[in-house]
Design a protein around this motif. Structure first.
Motif, PDB file in Angstrom:
ATOM      1  N   UNK A 193       0.754  -1.110   0.082  1.00 11.02           N
ATOM      2  CA  UNK A 193      -0.109   0.054  -0.195  1.00 11.02           C
ATOM      3  C   UNK A 193       0.774   1.161   0.014  1.00 11.02           C
ATOM      4  N   UNK A 194       2.066   1.130   0.631  1.00  8.90           N
ATOM      5  CA  UNK A 194       2.820   2.424   0.664  1.00  8.90           C
ATOM      6  C   UNK A 194       3.977   2.571  -0.307  1.00  8.90           C
ATOM      7  N   UNK A 195       4.059   1.344  -1.356  1.00  9.34           N
ATOM      8  CA  UNK A 195       5.111   1.446  -2.202  1.00  9.34           C
ATOM      9  C   UNK A 195       4.951   2.831  -3.097  1.00  9.34           C
ATOM     10  N   UNK A 196       6.263   3.398  -3.119  1.00 13.41           N
ATOM     11  CA  UNK A 196       6.331   4.662  -3.969  1.00 13.41           C
ATOM     12  C   UNK A 196       5.870   5.914  -3.160  1.00 13.41           C
ATOM     13  N   UNK A 210      11.589  11.140   7.974  1.00 12.69           N
ATOM     14  CA  UNK A 210      11.105  10.423   7.038  1.00 12.69           C
ATOM     15  C   UNK A 210      11.688   9.075   7.423  1.00 12.69           C
ATOM     16  N   UNK A 211      10.712   7.998   6.934  1.00 16.85           N
ATOM     17  CA  UNK A 211      10.770   6.645   7.453  1.00 16.85           C
ATOM     18  C   UNK A 211      10.894   5.872   5.984  1.00 16.85           C
ATOM     19  N   UNK A 212      11.618   4.830   6.103  1.00 21.42           N
ATOM     20  CA  UNK A 212      11.503   3.679   5.134  1.00 21.42           C
ATOM     21  C   UNK A 212      11.365   2.488   5.963  1.00 21.42           C
ATOM     22  N   UNK A 213      10.441   1.425   5.523  1.00 16.39           N
ATOM     23  CA  UNK A 213      10.291   0.137   6.184  1.00 16.39           C
ATOM     24  C   UNK A 213      10.674  -0.754   5.022  1.00 16.39           C
ATOM     25  N   UNK A 214      11.372  -1.771   5.180  1.00 19.58           N
ATOM     26  CA  UNK A 214      11.748  -2.525   4.195  1.00 19.58           C
ATOM     27  C   UNK A 214      11.205  -4.051   4.852  1.00 19.58           C
ATOM     28  N   UNK A 215      10.314  -4.643   4.296  1.00 19.05           N
ATOM     29  CA  UNK A 215       9.585  -5.831   4.782  1.00 19.05           C
ATOM     30  C   UNK A 215       9.985  -7.088   3.805  1.00 19.05           C
ATOM     31  N   UNK A 216       9.443  -8.343   3.952  1.00 19.44           N
ATOM     32  CA  UNK A 216       9.333  -9.376   3.312  1.00 19.44           C
ATOM     33  C   UNK A 216       9.024  -9.152   2.030  1.00 19.44           C
ATOM     34  N   UNK A 217       8.085  -8.322   1.648  1.00 15.25           N
ATOM     35  CA  UNK A 217       7.617  -7.871   0.487  1.00 15.25           C
ATOM     36  C   UNK A 217       8.890  -7.612  -0.687  1.00 15.25           C
ATOM     37  N   UNK A 218      10.034  -7.072   0.000  1.00 14.44           N
ATOM     38  CA  UNK A 218      11.433  -6.511  -0.822  1.00 14.44           C
ATOM     39  C   UNK A 218      12.288  -7.656  -0.294  1.00 14.44           C
ATOM     40  N   UNK A 219      12.110  -8.666   0.320  1.00 10.43           N
ATOM     41  CA  UNK A 219      12.916  -9.540   0.700  1.00 10.43           C
ATOM     42  C   UNK A 219      14.198  -9.274   1.876  1.00 10.43           C
ATOM     43  N   UNK A 273       0.898   2.283  11.597  1.00 12.73           N
ATOM     44  CA  UNK A 273       1.860   2.145  12.415  1.00 12.73           C
ATOM     45  C   UNK A 273       2.369   3.379  13.306  1.00 12.73           C
ATOM     46  N   UNK A 274       2.975   2.919  14.303  1.00  6.87           N
ATOM     47  CA  UNK A 274       3.094   4.206  15.194  1.00  6.87           C
ATOM     48  C   UNK A 274       4.283   3.768  16.219  1.00  6.87           C
ATOM     49  N   UNK A 275       4.887   4.790  16.912  1.00  9.53           N
ATOM     50  CA  UNK A 275       5.813   4.652  18.013  1.00  9.53           C
ATOM     51  C   UNK A 275       5.373   4.855  19.239  1.00  9.53           C
ATOM     52  N   UNK A 276       5.803   4.555  20.567  1.00 11.07           N
ATOM     53  CA  UNK A 276       5.479   5.150  21.841  1.00 11.07           C
ATOM     54  C   UNK A 276       6.759   5.851  22.649  1.00 11.07           C
ATOM     55  N   UNK A 277       6.571   7.046  23.031  1.00  7.12           N
ATOM     56  CA  UNK A 277       7.719   7.657  23.606  1.00  7.12           C
ATOM     57  C   UNK A 277       7.165   8.329  24.573  1.00  7.12           C
ATOM     58  N   UNK A 278       7.533   7.840  25.813  1.00  4.62           N
ATOM     59  CA  UNK A 278       7.229   8.459  27.217  1.00  4.62           C
ATOM     60  C   UNK A 278       5.681   8.615  27.420  1.00  4.62           C
ATOM     61  N   UNK A 279       5.027   7.605  27.119  1.00 13.10           N
ATOM     62  CA  UNK A 279       3.627   7.379  27.083  1.00 13.10           C
ATOM     63  C   UNK A 279       2.703   8.236  26.211  1.00 13.10           C
ATOM     64  N   UNK A 280       3.570   8.794  25.114  1.00 10.02           N
ATOM     65  CA  UNK A 280       2.707   9.511  24.086  1.00 10.02           C
ATOM     66  C   UNK A 280       2.911   8.646  22.724  1.00 10.02           C
ATOM     67  N   UNK A 281       1.759   8.565  21.795  1.00 10.65           N
ATOM     68  CA  UNK A 281       2.104   7.801  20.543  1.00 10.65           C
ATOM     69  C   UNK A 281       2.095   9.004  19.470  1.00 10.65           C
ATOM     70  N   UNK A 282       3.118   8.401  18.690  1.00  8.86           N
ATOM     71  CA  UNK A 282       3.254   9.435  17.335  1.00  8.86           C
ATOM     72  C   UNK A 282       3.091   8.445  16.319  1.00  8.86           C
ATOM     73  N   UNK A 283       2.401   8.886  15.265  1.00  9.57           N
ATOM     74  CA  UNK A 283       2.087   7.976  14.063  1.00  9.57           C
ATOM     75  C   UNK A 283       3.080   8.102  12.865  1.00  9.57           C
ATOM     76  N   UNK A 284       3.091   6.972  12.150  1.00  5.63           N
ATOM     77  CA  UNK A 284       3.833   7.145  10.997  1.00  5.63           C
ATOM     78  C   UNK A 284       2.816   7.583   9.875  1.00  5.63           C
ATOM     79  N   UNK A 285       3.024   8.628   9.254  1.00 11.14           N
ATOM     80  CA  UNK A 285       1.997   9.116   8.242  1.00 11.14           C
ATOM     81  C   UNK A 285       2.486   8.919   6.805  1.00 11.14           C
ATOM     82  N   UNK A 286       1.563   8.449   5.793  1.00  8.98           N
ATOM     83  CA  UNK A 286       1.896   8.115   4.457  1.00  8.98           C
ATOM     84  C   UNK A 286       1.089   9.129   3.589  1.00  8.98           C
ATOM     85  N   UNK A 287       1.907   9.846   2.801  1.00 12.92           N
ATOM     86  CA  UNK A 287       1.626  10.766   2.029  1.00 12.92           C
ATOM     87  C   UNK A 287       1.906  10.475   0.350  1.00 12.92           C
TER      88      UNK A 287
END
Length: 287
Positions: A193-196, A210-219, A273-287
């Motif tokens: 869904x996030x490719x490109x 900026x984040x880049x997540x490489x998964x099994x989809x890309x081996x 997807x999101x991270x937690x830091x010191x009890x607060x949530x921060x989302x990974x946003x796709x644009x």
């Protein structure tokens, strides 16, 4: 002759003082090394058993991407295991859930040993992966650090890093209900869904690395965070990850703006997807 007779009481006095000194030293320095090693073993085993819902685990073999496990240890030296679904591809008969044995032993360090064949052994089995070495993994681990929530381990032979994270009741239930398969499918779908597209970690109005997540989809299984430093020069941090039942856990922490990121969680309701830091949530946003 008199001179020799004078020496005898002096020697006896010195001998007595030496004996007292030895006893004082033993008292001064506390337990013997053997006693301290035994106490360390008992403490570490107690930590393993004390987690009522077991441990999420992530391991990073030398010749393979990060892999996820779940372990629940009992006082009878039995461990219940759930393994990354990919291991069933490598070894269909042995990659499923099961119960095997473990021990705590004092080797060079306090060590956790998985002493009967289990899904973990698939990674070090010389008949798998690279002939003779498997995937350059371990099934005997030294305890580097241990707390009630996190245990850091290092393989005794290949120095394979493994981290145990205390699981919740909900996480244990998820492992029992094929949660590993669900999160693997979710990550593959996320990659498609996030490719490109651009993915950013939304912290505030001025901090959106900026984040880049490489998964099994890309081996592969890596996470990269990119951002400009104070001089405007782009900085990049990349680490390997392995899956848990609800997250991807990093081999090495990503550090950004005093924020230490060890894990990215998957929200199965929002499909994000999101991270937690010191009890607060921060989302990974796709644009």
């Amino acid at each position: 002759m008199k001179r020799y007779l004078i020496y005898i009481p002096v020697l006896l006095l010195i001998s007595g003082l030496a004996g007292c000194s030895k006893k004082d030293n033993e008292s001064l320095f506390g337990d013997t090394p053997e006693q301290r090693a035994t106490a360390e073993l008992q403490k570490n085993k107690s930590l393993l058993i004390a987690a009522p819902y077991g441990w999420k685990a992530v391991i990073f073999p030398g010749l393979l991407r990060g892999r996820g496990f779940f372990f629940k240890f009992d006082e009878k030296n039995q461990v219940q295991s759930y393994a990354d679904p990919s291991l069933q591809i490598i070894s269909p008969d042995l990659g499923g859930p099961g119960v095997s044995g473990y021990q705590m032993k004092a080797l060079q360090r306090s060590s956790l040993i998985f002493d009967t064949y289990s899904p973990l052994h698939i990674l070090s089995d010389p008949s798998n992966g690279t002939k003779g070495v498997g995937y350059k993994s371990d099934f005997e681990f030294s305890v580097l650090s241990a707390s009630p929530d996190t245990i850091k381990l290092d393989g005794n032979f290949n120095h394979t890093p493994m981290t145990l994270i205390k699981a919740t009741e909900a996480e244990y239930a998820a492992y029992q209900n094929k949660g590993f398969d669900a999160v693997k499918a979710a990550l593959v779908n996320y990659a498609i869904a996030t490719k490109g597209k651009k993915i950013t970690l939304a912290i505030d109005a001025t901090h959106n690395p900026e984040c880049k997540i490489v998964t099994d989809q890309d081996n592969d299984r890596t996470f990269t965070l990119s951002f400009p430093d104070g001089q405007g020069v782009m900085q990049t941090q990349t680490t390997k990850w392995g899956p848990t039942v609800n997250s991807i856990f990093f081999q090495n922490a990503i550090v950004y703006n005093n924020m230490i990121i060890n894990e990215v969680f998957y929200d199965s309701v929002k499909l994000s997807l999101y991270i937690q830091w010191q009890g607060k949530r921060y989302d990974l946003v796709v644009t």
